[in-house]
Design a protein around this motif. Sequence first.
Motif, short mmCIF file in Angstrom:
data_model
loop_
_atom_site.label_atom_id
_atom_site.label_comp_id
_atom_site.label_asym_id
_atom_site.label_seq_id
_atom_site.Cartn_x
_atom_site.Cartn_y
_atom_site.Cartn_z
N ALA A 69 19.29 69.54 40.02
CA ALA A 69 18.83 69.26 38.85
C ALA A 69 18.99 67.49 38.84
N GLU B 114 19.91 64.13 37.30
CA GLU B 114 21.15 63.96 36.69
C GLU B 114 20.63 62.78 35.52
N ARG C 66 24.03 74.33 29.23
CA ARG C 66 24.61 74.41 30.43
C ARG C 66 24.99 76.08 30.77
N ASP D 262 20.82 67.90 34.34
CA ASP D 262 22.20 67.65 34.53
C ASP D 262 22.51 66.47 33.76
N ARG E 94 24.77 64.12 31.18
CA ARG E 94 26.11 63.69 31.19
C ARG E 94 25.99 62.43 30.13
N TYR F 125 34.56 68.12 29.85
CA TYR F 125 33.71 67.99 28.74
C TYR F 125 34.36 68.22 27.58
#
Length: 174
Positions: free
Chosen positions: A2, A4, A27, A36, A38, A57
Amino acid sequence: MAIEINIVLFGIGNAGSALINKVIKSREDITVPVPDIRFPVITNSRVAFFEKDADGYAWEANFIRFAVPFKMDDVVEYVIEHDLQNLIAVDATPSAELTAEYPDLVRTGFSIVSLNESLQYLPENFEKGIKFLTESRGLGYKFIKGVPGDAAAAGNALYNAVLEVVGKVKEGVV
């Protein structure tokens, strides 16, 4: 693998927190492939949390424990120093001062997703200028007007806007 996506989140009130929680929940849903996403930098109006390796997380605990006073230059230096790619600045604030930073954020390589209501009160050419600037750099821009409902609705609207911008940036079609 995936793609990012690195979101710098400005505003961890109801909408910003709901966005983070929506990403974390997405997720867990392995039936739907998602990028993904972040959050290397999370801010409120006074302080910012800058992610370090292995922070995980537990964003609320990390924010409370490790957030420091910041300036926009600190955010830009951090993303450059860490060579972060696929940047999206998500503005979940009511700050007119933050909207003034959009051009510099775009010049640094950020796409913009905003539900900042102060954008509605700026001259129309401001938003046109941001759209032109993002398009000319192959980036995305999405302003979400008046999200009705609760924090979850705002979080969902932000999440969907992020996915829309990611799709445009990934395809190079803005």
